[in-house]
Design a protein around this motif. Structure first.
Motif, PDB file in Angstrom:
ATOM      1  N   LEU A 166       0.887  -1.312   0.013  1.00  0.00           N
ATOM      2  CA  LEU A 166       0.151   0.059   0.008  1.00  0.00           C
ATOM      3  C   LEU A 166       0.840   1.234  -0.070  1.00  0.00           C
ATOM      4  O   LEU A 166       0.528   2.207  -0.673  1.00  0.00           O
ATOM      5  CB  LEU A 166      -0.894  -0.041   1.249  1.00  0.00           C
ATOM      6  N   LEU A 167       2.123   1.125   0.949  1.00  0.00           N
ATOM      7  CA  LEU A 167       2.934   2.337   1.015  1.00  0.00           C
ATOM      8  C   LEU A 167       3.463   2.667  -0.379  1.00  0.00           C
ATOM      9  O   LEU A 167       3.850   3.624  -0.874  1.00  0.00           O
ATOM     10  CB  LEU A 167       3.665   2.190   2.152  1.00  0.00           C
ATOM     11  N   ARG A 168       4.002   1.418  -1.350  1.00  0.00           N
ATOM     12  CA  ARG A 168       4.478   1.406  -2.452  1.00  0.00           C
ATOM     13  C   ARG A 168       3.708   2.233  -3.456  1.00  0.00           C
ATOM     14  O   ARG A 168       3.782   2.783  -4.189  1.00  0.00           O
ATOM     15  CB  ARG A 168       5.169   0.108  -2.860  1.00  0.00           C
ATOM     16  N   HIS A 169       2.506   1.664  -3.538  1.00  0.00           N
ATOM     17  CA  HIS A 169       1.330   2.219  -4.100  1.00  0.00           C
ATOM     18  C   HIS A 169       1.188   3.643  -4.044  1.00  0.00           C
ATOM     19  O   HIS A 169       1.210   4.371  -4.972  1.00  0.00           O
ATOM     20  CB  HIS A 169       0.134   1.609  -4.080  1.00  0.00           C
ATOM     21  N   LEU A 170       0.960   4.266  -2.934  1.00  0.00           N
ATOM     22  CA  LEU A 170       0.873   5.521  -2.545  1.00  0.00           C
ATOM     23  C   LEU A 170       2.175   6.364  -2.986  1.00  0.00           C
ATOM     24  O   LEU A 170       1.891   7.416  -3.640  1.00  0.00           O
ATOM     25  CB  LEU A 170       0.849   5.798  -1.238  1.00  0.00           C
ATOM     26  N   THR A 171       3.313   5.927  -2.858  1.00  0.00           N
ATOM     27  CA  THR A 171       4.186   6.625  -2.977  1.00  0.00           C
ATOM     28  C   THR A 171       4.915   6.928  -4.573  1.00  0.00           C
ATOM     29  O   THR A 171       5.003   7.938  -5.035  1.00  0.00           O
ATOM     30  CB  THR A 171       5.665   6.379  -2.257  1.00  0.00           C
ATOM     31  N   ARG A 172       4.759   5.602  -5.201  1.00  0.00           N
ATOM     32  CA  ARG A 172       4.784   5.680  -6.649  1.00  0.00           C
ATOM     33  C   ARG A 172       3.673   6.487  -7.485  1.00  0.00           C
ATOM     34  O   ARG A 172       4.264   6.939  -8.312  1.00  0.00           O
ATOM     35  CB  ARG A 172       4.922   4.258  -7.070  1.00  0.00           C
ATOM     36  N   MET A 173       2.503   6.460  -7.142  1.00  0.00           N
ATOM     37  CA  MET A 173       1.504   7.095  -7.930  1.00  0.00           C
ATOM     38  C   MET A 173       1.701   8.464  -7.521  1.00  0.00           C
ATOM     39  O   MET A 173       1.438   9.324  -8.524  1.00  0.00           O
ATOM     40  CB  MET A 173       0.125   6.534  -7.225  1.00  0.00           C
ATOM     41  N   GLY A 174       1.787   8.678  -6.190  1.00  0.00           N
ATOM     42  CA  GLY A 174       1.914  10.253  -5.891  1.00  0.00           C
ATOM     43  C   GLY A 174       3.116  10.783  -6.595  1.00  0.00           C
ATOM     44  O   GLY A 174       3.154  12.023  -6.959  1.00  0.00           O
ATOM     45  N   GLY A 175       4.185  10.126  -6.725  1.00  0.00           N
ATOM     46  CA  GLY A 175       5.549  10.734  -7.353  1.00  0.00           C
ATOM     47  C   GLY A 175       5.069  10.651  -8.967  1.00  0.00           C
ATOM     48  O   GLY A 175       5.683  11.876  -9.281  1.00  0.00           O
ATOM     49  N   SER A 176       4.320  10.009  -9.455  1.00  0.00           N
ATOM     50  CA  SER A 176       4.091  10.084 -10.673  1.00  0.00           C
ATOM     51  C   SER A 176       3.194  11.360 -11.085  1.00  0.00           C
ATOM     52  O   SER A 176       3.498  12.323 -11.952  1.00  0.00           O
ATOM     53  CB  SER A 176       3.488   8.872 -11.414  1.00  0.00           C
ATOM     54  N   TYR A 177       2.273  11.748 -10.209  1.00  0.00           N
ATOM     55  CA  TYR A 177       1.296  12.689 -10.496  1.00  0.00           C
ATOM     56  C   TYR A 177       2.139  14.041 -10.104  1.00  0.00           C
ATOM     57  O   TYR A 177       1.999  15.141 -10.677  1.00  0.00           O
ATOM     58  CB  TYR A 177       0.150  12.760  -9.326  1.00  0.00           C
ATOM     59  N   ILE A 178       3.023  14.144  -9.285  1.00  0.00           N
ATOM     60  CA  ILE A 178       3.827  15.337  -8.991  1.00  0.00           C
ATOM     61  C   ILE A 178       4.736  15.488 -10.191  1.00  0.00           C
ATOM     62  O   ILE A 178       4.468  16.611 -10.601  1.00  0.00           O
ATOM     63  CB  ILE A 178       4.827  15.161  -7.956  1.00  0.00           C
ATOM     64  N   SER A 179       5.243  14.452 -10.770  1.00  0.00           N
ATOM     65  CA  SER A 179       6.090  14.624 -11.982  1.00  0.00           C
ATOM     66  C   SER A 179       5.169  15.318 -13.114  1.00  0.00           C
ATOM     67  O   SER A 179       5.664  15.984 -13.793  1.00  0.00           O
ATOM     68  CB  SER A 179       6.833  13.461 -12.320  1.00  0.00           C
ATOM     69  N   ALA A 180       4.092  14.642 -13.629  1.00  0.00           N
ATOM     70  CA  ALA A 180       3.340  15.171 -14.598  1.00  0.00           C
ATOM     71  C   ALA A 180       2.786  16.416 -14.369  1.00  0.00           C
ATOM     72  O   ALA A 180       2.551  17.299 -15.319  1.00  0.00           O
ATOM     73  CB  ALA A 180       1.986  14.180 -14.607  1.00  0.00           C
ATOM     74  N   THR A 181       2.512  16.726 -12.994  1.00  0.00           N
ATOM     75  CA  THR A 181       1.817  18.326 -12.783  1.00  0.00           C
ATOM     76  C   THR A 181       3.132  19.137 -12.760  1.00  0.00           C
ATOM     77  O   THR A 181       2.627  20.221 -13.619  1.00  0.00           O
ATOM     78  CB  THR A 181       1.261  18.245 -11.389  1.00  0.00           C
ATOM     79  N   THR A 182       4.277  18.962 -12.569  1.00  0.00           N
ATOM     80  CA  THR A 182       5.269  19.841 -12.859  1.00  0.00           C
ATOM     81  C   THR A 182       5.496  20.203 -14.246  1.00  0.00           C
ATOM     82  O   THR A 182       5.737  21.387 -14.533  1.00  0.00           O
ATOM     83  CB  THR A 182       6.476  19.075 -12.018  1.00  0.00           C
ATOM     84  N   ALA A 183       5.457  19.188 -15.002  1.00  0.00           N
ATOM     85  CA  ALA A 183       5.802  19.251 -16.533  1.00  0.00           C
ATOM     86  C   ALA A 183       4.627  20.178 -16.952  1.00  0.00           C
ATOM     87  O   ALA A 183       4.689  20.905 -17.745  1.00  0.00           O
ATOM     88  CB  ALA A 183       5.632  17.735 -17.353  1.00  0.00           C
ATOM     89  N   PHE A 184       3.408  20.029 -16.771  1.00  0.00           N
ATOM     90  CA  PHE A 184       2.170  20.739 -17.073  1.00  0.00           C
ATOM     91  C   PHE A 184       2.446  22.086 -16.754  1.00  0.00           C
ATOM     92  O   PHE A 184       2.232  23.195 -17.646  1.00  0.00           O
ATOM     93  CB  PHE A 184       0.932  20.242 -16.751  1.00  0.00           C
ATOM     94  N   ILE A 185       2.818  22.556 -15.425  1.00  0.00           N
ATOM     95  CA  ILE A 185       3.016  23.740 -15.263  1.00  0.00           C
ATOM     96  C   ILE A 185       4.259  24.365 -15.766  1.00  0.00           C
ATOM     97  O   ILE A 185       4.031  25.586 -16.363  1.00  0.00           O
ATOM     98  CB  ILE A 185       3.035  23.928 -13.528  1.00  0.00           C
ATOM     99  N   VAL A 186       5.267  23.864 -16.055  1.00  0.00           N
ATOM    100  CA  VAL A 186       6.337  24.465 -16.414  1.00  0.00           C
ATOM    101  C   VAL A 186       6.069  24.777 -18.082  1.00  0.00           C
ATOM    102  O   VAL A 186       6.377  25.722 -18.499  1.00  0.00           O
ATOM    103  CB  VAL A 186       7.596  23.782 -16.231  1.00  0.00           C
ATOM    104  N   VAL A 187       5.609  23.886 -18.569  1.00  0.00           N
ATOM    105  CA  VAL A 187       5.275  24.067 -19.947  1.00  0.00           C
ATOM    106  C   VAL A 187       4.348  25.137 -20.159  1.00  0.00           C
ATOM    107  O   VAL A 187       4.448  26.074 -21.112  1.00  0.00           O
ATOM    108  CB  VAL A 187       4.830  23.013 -21.080  1.00  0.00           C
ATOM    109  N   ASN A 188       3.291  25.255 -19.377  1.00  0.00           N
ATOM    110  CA  ASN A 188       2.214  26.305 -19.612  1.00  0.00           C
ATOM    111  C   ASN A 188       2.486  27.824 -18.834  1.00  0.00           C
ATOM    112  O   ASN A 188       1.737  28.875 -18.963  1.00  0.00           O
ATOM    113  CB  ASN A 188       0.888  25.772 -19.302  1.00  0.00           C
ATOM    114  N   LEU A 189       3.305  27.820 -18.018  1.00  0.00           N
ATOM    115  CA  LEU A 189       3.629  28.768 -17.298  1.00  0.00           C
ATOM    116  C   LEU A 189       3.715  30.277 -17.866  1.00  0.00           C
ATOM    117  O   LEU A 189       3.277  31.119 -17.809  1.00  0.00           O
ATOM    118  CB  LEU A 189       4.642  28.523 -16.235  1.00  0.00           C
ATOM    119  N   GLY A 190       4.743  30.167 -19.076  1.00  0.00           N
ATOM    120  CA  GLY A 190       4.887  31.177 -19.868  1.00  0.00           C
ATOM    121  C   GLY A 190       3.892  31.763 -20.572  1.00  0.00           C
ATOM    122  O   GLY A 190       3.670  32.947 -20.853  1.00  0.00           O
TER     123      GLY A 190
END
Length: 244
Positions: A166-190
């Motif tokens: 369960l902890l592996r599931h939480l940390t991996r899925m959470g880390g994936s969403y953080i990475s995807a959100t970072t990419a989305f923000i960085v690309v569109n921030l300008g």
């Protein structure tokens, strides 16, 4: 023929525009689908279906990012997007597999993926160093860290897993969403910021998802870790005698 068009297509070509459109659509779907398991009821059918949509969407995001990187002239921003897309997909897939298998130890069938991901990460580190693309090398190093650990655990066979599934599931899925959100923000921030906006806002766009996401993941892990500990240490209720 493929070799002839590598790193040569301009962004106006039909192929690039189609891949970019698919990439954006899949990324948008992933970000929306990822909110459902995080904010909704845990473990239900909606949670499971939304998680599956998220993982499949991230697979499309990673595949299209790699193709866009191979077909267009190399730039640091394109390398960044490719690295973060591959990392996001790997984290989402391994987190999803942990929940499906109810095990934190990668299955032997996952060994091929983790091995390939490790080799991809090493290649990203080498290319990043050669091209002075620090972020690309950084994401390659993260892939090596996670995939290398998974490869080692899978090769050890029956060795104990480092954490509950369960902890592996939480940390991996959470880390994936953080990475995807970072990419989305960085690309569109300008596009969102007005002209002449201070440079520290761009830095905030890089850092905010990781800081906030890490805090939320840490709190969630502590909550579920406490529940797991309580469940494992709670005394068993005495059996009711049939004579009572």
């Amino acid at each position: 023929m493929l070799y002839a068009i590598l790193f040569s297509l301009p962004p106006t070509t039909t192929t690039v525009r189609a891949l970019l459109g698919l990439h954006i659509a899949a990324g948008s779907l992933a970000l929306l689908a990822g909110l459902i398991p995080m904010l909704g009821r845990k473990g239900g059918p909606v949670h499971v279906r939304a998680g599956r949509v998220y993982v499949y969407s991230m697979l499309v995001v990673a595949a299209t990012a790699v193709l866009l990187c191979l077909l267009q002239p190399l730039t640091l921003s394109r390398l960044f997007l490719t690295g973060i897309a591959v990392l996001s997909f790997y984290l989402s897939f391994t987190g999803w597999r942990a929940a499906r298998q109810r095990s934190a130890k990668p299955a032997s069938s996952d060994l091929v993926l983790s091995t390939v991901a490790t080799l991809v990460g090493l290649g990203m580190v080498g290319i990043g160093i050669a091209l002075h693309a620090v972020l690309f090398a950084f994401f390659g190093g993260l892939i090596c860290l996670f995939a290398g650990q998974d490869t080692w655990v899978a090769l050890r066979g029956t060795a104990a897993a480092p954490m509950p599934w369960l902890l592996r599931h939480l940390t991996r899925m959470g880390g994936s969403y953080i990475s995807a959100t970072t990419a989305f923000i960085v690309v569109n921030l300008g596009r969102w910021l007005p002209a002449g906006a201070p440079s520290w806002i761009n830095l905030l766009g890089w850092m905010a998802p990781t800081i906030l996401g890490s805090i939320l993941i840490a709190r969630t892990v502590r909550y579920y870790k406490a529940k797991l500990t309580f469940r494992n240490t709670a005394p068993e209720k005495p059996a009711i005698s049939s004579l009572e």
